[in-house]
Scaffold this motif. Structure first.
Motif, PDB file in Angstrom:
ATOM      1  N   LEU A 279       0.333  -1.490  10.818  1.00  0.00           N
ATOM      2  CA  LEU A 279       0.698  -0.080  10.682  1.00  0.00           C
ATOM      3  C   LEU A 279       1.650   0.035   9.496  1.00  0.00           C
ATOM      4  CD1 LEU A 279       1.285   0.778  14.466  1.00  0.00           C
ATOM      5  CD2 LEU A 279      -0.751   1.244  13.087  1.00  0.00           C
ATOM      6  N   ASP A 280       1.135   0.540   8.396  1.00  0.00           N
ATOM      7  CA  ASP A 280       1.884   0.591   7.146  1.00  0.00           C
ATOM      8  C   ASP A 280       2.574   1.943   6.979  1.00  0.00           C
ATOM      9  OD1 ASP A 280       2.731  -0.320   4.589  1.00  0.00           O
ATOM     10  OD2 ASP A 280       1.106   0.811   3.668  1.00  0.00           O
ATOM     11  N   ASP A 281       3.855   1.887   6.571  1.00  0.00           N
ATOM     12  CA  ASP A 281       4.636   3.093   6.277  1.00  0.00           C
ATOM     13  C   ASP A 281       4.822   3.957   7.516  1.00  0.00           C
ATOM     14  OD1 ASP A 281       6.134   4.826   4.749  1.00  0.00           O
ATOM     15  OD2 ASP A 281       4.403   5.948   4.003  1.00  0.00           O
ATOM     16  N   VAL A 282       5.426   3.364   8.540  1.00  0.00           N
ATOM     17  CA  VAL A 282       5.659   4.059   9.809  1.00  0.00           C
ATOM     18  C   VAL A 282       7.034   4.730   9.767  1.00  0.00           C
ATOM     19  CG1 VAL A 282       5.925   3.789  12.298  1.00  0.00           C
ATOM     20  CG2 VAL A 282       4.208   2.456  11.080  1.00  0.00           C
ATOM     21  N   TRP A 283       7.092   5.973  10.213  1.00  0.00           N
ATOM     22  CA  TRP A 283       8.350   6.725  10.218  1.00  0.00           C
ATOM     23  C   TRP A 283       8.874   6.959  11.628  1.00  0.00           C
ATOM     24  CZ3 TRP A 283      10.588   9.385   5.760  1.00  0.00           C
ATOM     25  CH2 TRP A 283       9.967   9.060   4.556  1.00  0.00           C
ATOM     26  N   SER A 284       8.103   6.576  12.637  1.00  0.00           N
ATOM     27  CA  SER A 284       8.499   6.879  14.012  1.00  0.00           C
ATOM     28  C   SER A 284       8.327   5.655  14.895  1.00  0.00           C
ATOM     29  CB  SER A 284       7.656   8.037  14.552  1.00  0.00           C
ATOM     30  OG  SER A 284       7.833   8.185  15.936  1.00  0.00           O
TER      31      SER A 284
END
Length: 816
Positions: A279-284
Motif C-alpha cells: 500500500l503505497d502513499d497511505v495517509w490513514s
C-alpha cells in the motif's frame, strides 16, 4: 458531441496534436522544461495503448464514453501548454501556478489511465467486445473469427496491481533495502511493516526496489499486489483492482465492508501461498487496519509520510548521505543519450547542501540544470545562496512539501510553522515551544496540549523528537525533551512566510548575515508590521547595531545569536503586546547580554515569559511586574545574583515559575528569591556547584513544585523545606550527596509525587508514614526496596522503578 467525435479517430487525432504541441513547447518554454518533459513521458508511455484503442474503436464502430474524459484532459493539456509557451515574463507566483497546473494535469492523465478508467482495462474490454462480435458473426455464418487471440497474450499484460518499473537509479538505498528485506522475509515477522519519511524522500523507490529483489519475488511470486493509495482513497476500488489483477470476476460491492470481506475470501483461496500487499502513499492508519487478515504468510508493506505507532517502530528512511546524493544528482543532470552538457564538482557540492539529501530535491534541481551551460549553473547557485524562495519554488518540490502541511489541522499547522523561528540543524527545546504556544494559542497550563501537537507532527514525519528519559515527562517535566525539524521543510516554512508582504505576514523570520539587513528594513520601506511572531537570527560578525522596527502586534520575539556580546534591540520597547522573549546563544562562549533594562519598560508591561540560554546576565536590576516565568539555561548567573542593587523579589514580584538549568556558576540560591511568595514552581537542575539551600526557603508558602534534580553537590534538604505546606511534587533525583530526607518530611501533607531516582543512599525517616496524599514515588530498584515497609501504611502509594534508559542520541545535535 457527435458519436464520430468521441470515437477512435478523433481520440487519435487529439492525442497526436497534443503530443506534438508538448514536444515543440519543451524547446520554447524552458522554465517549464521539467514539467513538460514529464507530461511528454506520460503521453509517450500510453501511445501504444491509445493506438490500440483507436483501432478497436474503429472496428467496433460505436462511441466510447470512457474516452470522453481523456479527450477533455488532452484538450486541457493542449491549452495549458500553449499558455506556458506564450508566457514571456516569469513572475514567481504565476510560474508556480502554471507549473503546478502542469503537474496536476499530468497526474490526472496518469490517474485516469492507471486508477479510475485504466487504459489497460479499457483496451482489454474492447478486445473482448471484438471477440464477442466475431463470435456473433460466426453464429450467423457470415465470417470467420479473426486472429485476436493470436495477437493478444493475456498473461503478458501487466495487471492493475503490478509493481511499477524501477527506472531511476537508487543510490543510498542498498542498506535500508537489505534491512527491510530481512524483516519482510522473516517467518515470524510483523504482518504490517511501515516505511515512513517526509514527501520526496524515496519511500516508493525503496519499495519498488524491494519488490524487484530476487529473494522477495521468489517468496511471493505472482502474489505481489502493488496499490497506490494516495490521500483520497477508495477501499472498494482497491479491492476491484486486486480482483482484476488476478483475472477474477469482480463482485458488485454495495458497501466497503462487503468489499473487504470478499477480498479476505479471495486471499484465503490462495491456501498457504505467501502474499504481499504493498500500500503505497497511505495517509490513514485506519485504512491499513481494514486490510489486516488472519492469514498465514500474509504481509502488508506500507509507505507513508506518517508514522503509524500501532504497527511498531517501522522503518524511517533517512536523507541520502553526500556520496549517494552526488551519484543521484549526477544522474539527474545527465541526459539519457549521453554525458552532461556541463558538470562542475564544486558547484554540485553547493547544490547538494541546498538539497539536504532529499532525492526529490536532487532530481528536481538536476532536471532544471540538465543540458544547461556553466552560466546557468553559476546563476542558480548564486540565486539559492541568497535565499530559499527560488529553490523551494521549483514547483514539483513545492507541491510535494506543501501537501504534507496541508494535511494538518489548522492549529497544529500554525504550531508547526512556528518552528521556523529557530535555526537550521539545531535542537529546539520543547519547553521553549510550550512558552510560545501557551501565549499564542492558549495551550493548557501543564503543556500537555503542546506535547500532543508535537507527537502529531512526529507521527507525520515532520519533526524528530529526542527524549533523554522516557519517563521524564510523566510529571510535566520537559527539560530533557527536544525536537528537530527536517531541513527542507524548514525551508518551506521560511518560503511561505515570504509569500505575503512583510506588513501582513503572521510570522516574520529574518536571517542577518554580518550587518546586512533586508533591504525593506534598512531602507525603511514598510508600514507597521502586523506579525505576531518575530524571529531574528544573526551570525558571529553581527555588531548589534539595529535599525528601528515598527512591529506593535508582536507577541513573541525569538533572538538567535552567535556573538560573545549582544545588545537587546531598542525597538522592542514599542512592542506593547510582547508576552514571550526567547534569547538563545549558539556560539561557543556565553554571550554578554546588554540593554537588559529595556525589559523593564512600562510600554512592554505585558511580558510574561523570558527564556535566556547560554548568556551572561550582568544584573536583574529591572522591575518586570507582570513576569510569570523566567528560565535560565546554561547561563552565567552568579554575578547577576550577587551584584544586583535591589532585591530579586522586587524585580519579579509576581513570578510563578523560576527555572535554573545547567548554570554551573550557581553556588548558592539568593536569599532574596525566597521573598517571591507568589512562586509556585522552583526548578534548579543540573547545577553541580549548588551546595546548600537557604533556610528562608520556608517563605515560599505557595510553592507546589520543587525540583532539584542532578544537583550533585547539594548535601542536604534543610529542615525548613517541611514548612512548604502546599508542596505537591519534590524531585531530588541524582542528588548524590543527600544522605537523608528531613526528619519531619511527614509535615508535607499535600505531597503527591516524590522523585528520587539515583538516591539509593538516602535514608527515609519514620515520619514518611504521615504523607497521606503521597501516591507516587519514582526511584531506582534499590531505593524501591526501602519503600516496601511503608506501603502498608500508605495504601495509595505506587512505587515506580525507573530503569536507566537514558537516550543520549540527541547530544550529537547539541552545538551549544
Amino acid at each position: 458531441m457527435a458519436a464520430a467525435n468521441v470515437g477512435g479517430a478523433f481520440l487519435g487525432a487529439v492525442f497526436g496534436e497534443v503530443l506534438e504541441v508538448v514536444t515543440d513547447s519543451i524547446r520554447k518554454a524552458r522554465k517549464f522544461k521539467p514539467q513538460l518533459e514529464k507530461l511528454k513521458s506520460t503521453l509517450e508511455s500510453i501511445t501504444p495503448t491509445i493506438q490500440e484503442i483507436v483501432k478497436l474503436n474503429e472496428n467496433l464502430d460505436r462511441p466510447k464514453q470512457e474516452t470522453e474524459k481523456l479527450i477533455r484532459l488532452l484538450r486541457d493539456a493542449e491549452e495549458l501548454v500553449h499558455k506556458c509557451s506564450k508566457q514571456k515574463k516569469w513572475y514567481s507566483v504565476k510560474k508556480i501556478i502554471r507549473a503546478d497546473d502542469l503537474i496536476k494535469l499530468n497526474e490526472s492523465i496518469k490517474s485516469y489511465c492507471t486508477v479510475v478508467l485504466q487504459v489497460q482495462s479499457a483496451r482489454d474490454g474492447l478486445e473482448v467486445l471484438e471477440v464477442v462480435n466475431s463470435i456473433k458473426t460466426i453464429v450467423s455464418g457470415n465470417e470467420q473469427v479473426g486472429g485476436v487471440f493470436n495477437r493478444v497474450k493475456i498473461d503478458e499484460i501487466d495487471g492493475p496491481c503490478s509493481v511499477p518499473d524501477l527506472r531511476e537509479k537508487t543510490p543510498g538505498l542498498d542498506v535500508p533495502m537489505k534491512e527491510l528485506r530481512t524483516e519482510l522475509l522473516k517467518d515470524d515477522g510483523m504482518q504490517v511493516i511501515v516505511v515512513s519519511a517526509p514527501g520526496g524522500a524515496g519511500k516508493t523507490t525503496l519499495v519498488k526496489k524491494l519488490c524487484a529483489d530476487d529473494q522477495v519475488k521468489d517468496k511471493f511470486r505472482e502474489n505481489i499486489f502493488f496499490v497506490t493509495v494516495s490521500k483520497t482513497h477508495d477501499e472498494m476500488a482497491i479491492v476491484r483492482r486486486i480482483f482484476q489483477h488476478k483475472k477474477c470476476d469482480v463482485p458488485t460491492f454495495q458497501k466497503e465492508e462487503a468489499a473487504i470481506d470478499d477480498l479476505e475470501r479471495l486471499l484465503k483461496s490462495f491456501g498457504q501461498k505467501a502474499i504481499l500487499l504493498v500500500l503505497d502513499d497511505v495517509w490513514s492508519e485506519s485504512l491499513v487496519q481494514k486490510f489486516k487478515f488472519n492469514l498465514p504468510n500474509y504481509r502488508i508493506l506500507v509507505t507513508s509520510r506518517y508514522v503509524f505507532p500501532h504497527f511498531g517502530s517501522g522503518h524511517k528512511l533517512k536523507p541520502l548521505d553526500d556520496e549517494a546524493a552526488m551519484i543521484l544528482f549526477r544522474s539527474s543532470v545527465t541526459p539519457q543519450d549521453g554525458e552532461p552538457y556541463f558538470f562542475d564538482e564544486n558547484l554540485a557540492k553547493k547544490i547538494l547542501r541546498v538539497c539536504k539529501g532529499s532525492p526529490l530535491a536532487l532530481k528536481v534541481v538536476g532536471g532544471l540544470l540538465c543540458g544547461e551551460p556553466a552560466a546557468v549553473w553559476q546563476s542558480k547557485v548564486k540565486e539559492w545562496d541568497r535565499g530559499v524562495a527560488n529553490f523551494i519554488s521549483a514547483t514539483e518540490l513545492l507541491v510535494c512539501l506543501q501537501s504534507s502541511l496541508d494535511a494538518l489541522d489548522e492549529e497544529v499547522k500554525e504550531c508547526y510553522l512556528d518552528l521556523g523561528s529557530f535555526p537550521e540543524d539545531q535542537r529546539i527545546p520543547i519547553t521553549a515551544l510550550i512558552d510560545m504556544w501557551m501565549e499564542l494559542y492558549e495551550c493548557v497550563e501543564d503543556g500537555l496540549s503542546a506535547i500532543t501537537k508535537l507527537h502529531k507532527l512526529s507521527n507525520r514525519n515532520l519533526v524528530n523528537l529526542f527524549i533523554a528519559r522516557k519517563n521524564a515527562s510523566d510529571d510535566g517535566y520537559y527539560n530533557d525533551h527536544f525536537v528537530m525539524q527536517h531541513d527542507l521543510l524548514r525551508e518551506l516554512i521560511i518560503y511561505q512566510s515570504m509569500l505575503e508582504p512583510v506588513e501582513r505576514t503572521k510570522r516574520l523570520i529574518i536571517d542577518i548575515s554580518g550587518n546586512k539587513f533586508p533591504k525593506w528594513w534598512s531602507e525603511k520601506k514598510t508600514n507597521p508590521i502586523h506579525a505576531r511572531l518575530l524571529s531574528i537570527s544573526t551570525d558571529e560578525t553581527f555588531s548589534s547595531c539595529w535599525y528601528e522596527l515598527n512591529a506593535p502586534e508582536v507577541e513573541v520575539v525569538v533572538l538567535n545569536l552567535r556573538t560573545t556580546e549582544y545588545t537587546l534591540p531598542n525597538f522592542m520597547e514599542n512592542m506593547g503586546k510582547l508576552k514571550v522573549l526567547i534569547v538563545t546563544n549558539y556560539g561557543f562562549l556565553p554571550a554578554e547580554l546588554s540593554n537588559f533594562s529595556i525589559l523593564g519598560s512600562h510600554s512592554i508591561s505585558n511580558l510574561k515569559r523570558i527564556r535566556l540560554v547560554h548568556v551572561s546576565i550582568p544584573s536583574f536590576g529591572v522591575q518586570m511586574s507582570n513576569l510569570q516565568k523566567i528560565s535560565l539555561v546554561m547561563c552565567n548567573v552568579g554575578q547577576a545574583f550577587k551584584n544586583s542593587n535591589f532585591q530579586i523579589s522586587d524585580a519579579f514580584p509576581n513570578l510563578l515559575e523560576f527555572e535554573i538549568d545547567y548554570c554551573n556558576d550557581l553556588e548558592e540560591l539568593p536569599v532574596g528569591l525566597c521573598d517571591i511568595v507568589s512562586l509556585k514552581k522552583l526548578s534548579i537542575t543540573n547545577c553541580h556547584k549548588l551546595s546548600t539551600l537557604p533556610e528562608e526557603i520556608r517563605k515560599l508558602v505557595n510553592l507546589e513544585e520543587l525540583r532539584l534534580a542532578s544537583c550533585t553537590e547539594l548535601s542536604e534538604l534543610p529542615e525548613m523545606v517541611t514548612e512548604l505546606s502546599n508542596l505537591k511534587l519534590l524531585d531530588i533525583s541524582e542528588c548524590l550527596s543527600i544522605s537523608e530526607l528531613p526528619t519531619q518530611v511527614g509535615k508535607l501533607r499535600n505531597l503527591e509525587t516524590l522523585c528520587m531516582r539515583g538516591c539509593s543512599s538516602c535514608r527515609l525517616p519514620e515520619s514518611i508514614i504521615k504523607l497521606e496524599r503521597l501516591n507516587e514515588v519514582k526511584c531506582d530498584e534499590e531505593t524501591a526496596n526501602e519503600w516496601e515497609p511503608y506501603k502498608l501504611c500508605l495504601p495509595k502509594l505506587k512505587v515506580e522503578v525507573l530503569k536507566e534508559d537514558i537516550n543520549l542520541n540527541w547530544l550529537r545535535k547539541l552545538h551549544l
